[in-house]
Write a protein that holds these residues in place. Structure first.
Motif, PDB file in Angstrom:
ATOM      1  N   VAL A   1      -0.165  -6.407  -5.291  1.00 13.28           N
ATOM      2  CA  VAL A   1       1.188  -6.300  -4.924  1.00 13.28           C
ATOM      3  C   VAL A   1       0.984  -7.798  -3.862  1.00 13.28           C
ATOM      4  CG1 VAL A   1       1.537  -4.248  -4.534  1.00 13.28           C
ATOM      5  CG2 VAL A   1       0.459  -5.133  -2.748  1.00 13.28           C
ATOM      6  N   TYR A   2       0.091  -8.526  -3.536  1.00  8.36           N
ATOM      7  CA  TYR A   2       0.188  -9.944  -2.892  1.00  8.36           C
ATOM      8  C   TYR A   2       0.328 -10.741  -4.105  1.00  8.36           C
ATOM      9  CZ  TYR A   2      -0.976 -13.548   0.284  1.00  8.36           C
ATOM     10  OH  TYR A   2      -1.121 -14.791   1.186  1.00  8.36           O
ATOM     11  N   GLY A   3       1.514 -11.619  -3.927  1.00  7.85           N
ATOM     12  CA  GLY A   3       1.756 -12.487  -5.009  1.00  7.85           C
ATOM     13  C   GLY A   3       0.755 -13.831  -5.166  1.00  7.85           C
TER      14      GLY A   3
ATOM     15  N   SER B   1      -1.308  -8.637   8.922  1.00  9.02           N
ATOM     16  CA  SER B   1      -1.553  -7.544   8.036  1.00  9.02           C
ATOM     17  C   SER B   1      -1.052  -7.875   6.718  1.00  9.02           C
ATOM     18  CB  SER B   1      -1.227  -6.357   8.449  1.00  9.02           C
ATOM     19  OG  SER B   1      -1.755  -5.219   7.505  1.00  9.02           O
ATOM     20  N   ILE B   2      -1.885  -8.039   5.710  1.00  7.70           N
ATOM     21  CA  ILE B   2      -1.256  -8.398   4.442  1.00  7.70           C
ATOM     22  C   ILE B   2      -1.659  -7.210   3.600  1.00  7.70           C
ATOM     23  CG2 ILE B   2      -1.544  -9.940   2.298  1.00  7.70           C
ATOM     24  CD1 ILE B   2      -2.337 -12.074   4.187  1.00  7.70           C
ATOM     25  N   ASP B   3      -0.573  -6.597   2.624  1.00  7.15           N
ATOM     26  CA  ASP B   3      -0.951  -5.676   1.625  1.00  7.15           C
ATOM     27  C   ASP B   3      -1.314  -6.285   0.428  1.00  7.15           C
ATOM     28  OD1 ASP B   3       0.403  -3.860   3.428  1.00  7.15           O
ATOM     29  OD2 ASP B   3       2.331  -3.950   2.409  1.00  7.15           O
ATOM     30  N   VAL B   4      -2.576  -6.039   0.092  1.00 11.08           N
ATOM     31  CA  VAL B   4      -3.207  -6.842  -1.124  1.00 11.08           C
ATOM     32  C   VAL B   4      -2.846  -5.851  -2.542  1.00 11.08           C
ATOM     33  CG1 VAL B   4      -5.506  -7.476  -1.930  1.00 11.08           C
ATOM     34  CG2 VAL B   4      -5.173  -7.407   0.413  1.00 11.08           C
TER      35      VAL B   4
ATOM     36  N   LYS C   1       1.334 -11.121  -9.280  1.00  6.66           N
ATOM     37  CA  LYS C   1       1.924  -9.756  -8.608  1.00  6.66           C
ATOM     38  C   LYS C   1       1.985  -8.979  -9.907  1.00  6.66           C
ATOM     39  CE  LYS C   1       5.220  -7.924  -5.380  1.00  6.66           C
ATOM     40  NZ  LYS C   1       6.488  -8.147  -4.503  1.00  6.66           N
ATOM     41  N   GLY C   2       1.541  -7.597  -9.702  1.00  4.72           N
ATOM     42  CA  GLY C   2       1.924  -6.836 -10.882  1.00  4.72           C
ATOM     43  C   GLY C   2       0.536  -6.388 -11.454  1.00  4.72           C
TER      44      GLY C   2
ATOM     45  N   PRO D   1       4.134   4.619  -1.389  1.00  2.37           N
ATOM     46  CA  PRO D   1       5.199   4.537  -0.372  1.00  2.37           C
ATOM     47  C   PRO D   1       5.418   3.048   0.227  1.00  2.37           C
ATOM     48  CG  PRO D   1       3.781   5.931   0.673  1.00  2.37           C
ATOM     49  CD  PRO D   1       3.107   5.795  -0.775  1.00  2.37           C
ATOM     50  N   ARG D   2       4.603   2.493   0.812  1.00  2.00           N
ATOM     51  CA  ARG D   2       4.750   1.324   1.304  1.00  2.00           C
ATOM     52  C   ARG D   2       5.255   0.022   0.468  1.00  2.00           C
ATOM     53  NH1 ARG D   2       3.401  -1.415   6.331  1.00  2.00           N
ATOM     54  NH2 ARG D   2       3.056  -3.352   6.106  1.00  2.00           N
ATOM     55  N   THR D   3       4.609   0.371  -0.813  1.00  2.00           N
ATOM     56  CA  THR D   3       5.062  -1.103  -1.633  1.00  2.00           C
ATOM     57  C   THR D   3       5.813  -0.435  -2.830  1.00  2.00           C
ATOM     58  OG1 THR D   3       2.963  -0.489  -2.892  1.00  2.00           O
ATOM     59  CG2 THR D   3       2.632  -2.167  -1.027  1.00  2.00           C
TER      60      THR D   3
END
Length: 277
Positions: free
Chosen positions: A166-168, A111-114, A214-215, A80-82
């Motif tokens: 998800v972290y570019g 905070s970083i979404d990895v 990313k992806g 849900p967050r990403t």
């Protein structure tokens, strides 16, 4: 700047618009509903022709909800967050049990979404290895069972953790460093101090030549006989047979101190559901 002015008398007066009565309003709403229904039917046909399952909206859901879901993923398959989406089955036919998010912090502040991740398991393996032992327990009892998770970690059950970046700006070097720390601590937890050679064999598979925009997708799969297979973007980069290594990696996602507690809870709940079916 030039200003244009018109005499008041030159402006024609239009007759007032008639106020719509109840019949007119009802007809307008009916036409709008019919147009929306036609759009929904079109999207449903498109999804069917592409071979995708078409989710059904709940009776209380508004019509526009069905329009947005027609080409989306199945419920529970999106982090849900990403917004990262995961197939409900992987290429090997393993079932999606839960999705979660790996986060990290910079200097303890930002905070970083990895990456988002999905945990998959072979349903037949779960039943064959665990159903006889746990069939007498209710689903609610199994949801909080540490013994169940311990058996899932230790038994020869085919499982996959699918990582979606998800972290570019993530580099393969950062991945190596993060796994060296996290997997290394689990190897010591389960196998003691003499695990450096096994750890290096694992992290060495993440070579500098691999790029992770990313992806990008990394898959960590426990195959039969506790063989860990690592794939990057669908390409197998290596495999290691080690029950200790397989357990240590899965522990990161569904063990005592997981990266995402809610993801672990969902995985355990779905395992319980499989064993009670």
């Amino acid at each position: 700047m030039v200003s244009l002015r018109f005499p008041t008398a030159a402006v024609p007066r239009l007759p007032p618009k008639p106020v719509p009565n109840g019949v007119t309003i009802a007809a307008t709403l009916a036409a709008a509903a019919a147009a929306a229904a036609a759009a929904a039917a079109s999207l449903t046909l498109t999804a069917k022709s592409a071979g995708r399952p078409v989710p059904l909206p709940s009776p209380s859901a508004p019509l526009w909800a069905s329009l947005s879901l027609a080409d989306g993923a199945a419920p529970g398959s999106v982090e849900p967050r990403t917004g990262a989406a995961f197939p409900t089955e992987d290429a090997a036919g393993r079932r999606l049990l839960g999705v979660g998010l790996r986060k990290t912090s910079v200097l303890g502040l930002k905070s970083i979404d990895v990456y988002a991740f999905g945990v998959y398991a072979d349903g037949n393996d779960l039943e064959q290895q665990l159903k006889e032992k746990y069939r007498k327990f209710s689903a609610s009892e199994l949801k909080g069972s540490a013994e169940l998770i311990n058996d899932v970690l230790g038994q020869d059950i085919q499982m996959t953790v699918r990582l979606q970046i998800v972290y570019g700006r993530l580099s393969i070097r950062s991945v190596r460093s993060a796994f060296e720390k996290s997997v290394g601590s689990r190897l010591q937890k389960f196998g003691g101090q003499d695990t450096k050679e096994l750890l290096q064999s694992f992290v060495a598979l993440f070579k500098d030549e691999y790029k992770l925009p990313k992806g990008s997708v990394i898959e960590l799969s426990r195959e039969s006989n506790h063989v860990l297979k690592i794939s990057i973007e669908g390409e197998e980069v290596g495999s290691i047979q080690s029950k200790l290594l397989c357990r240590s990696i899965l522990d990161l996602y569904i063990g005592d101190d997981p990266f995402d507690k809610s993801a672990k809870d969902n995985v355990q709940e779905n395992i319980a559901s499989i064993l009670q079916s």
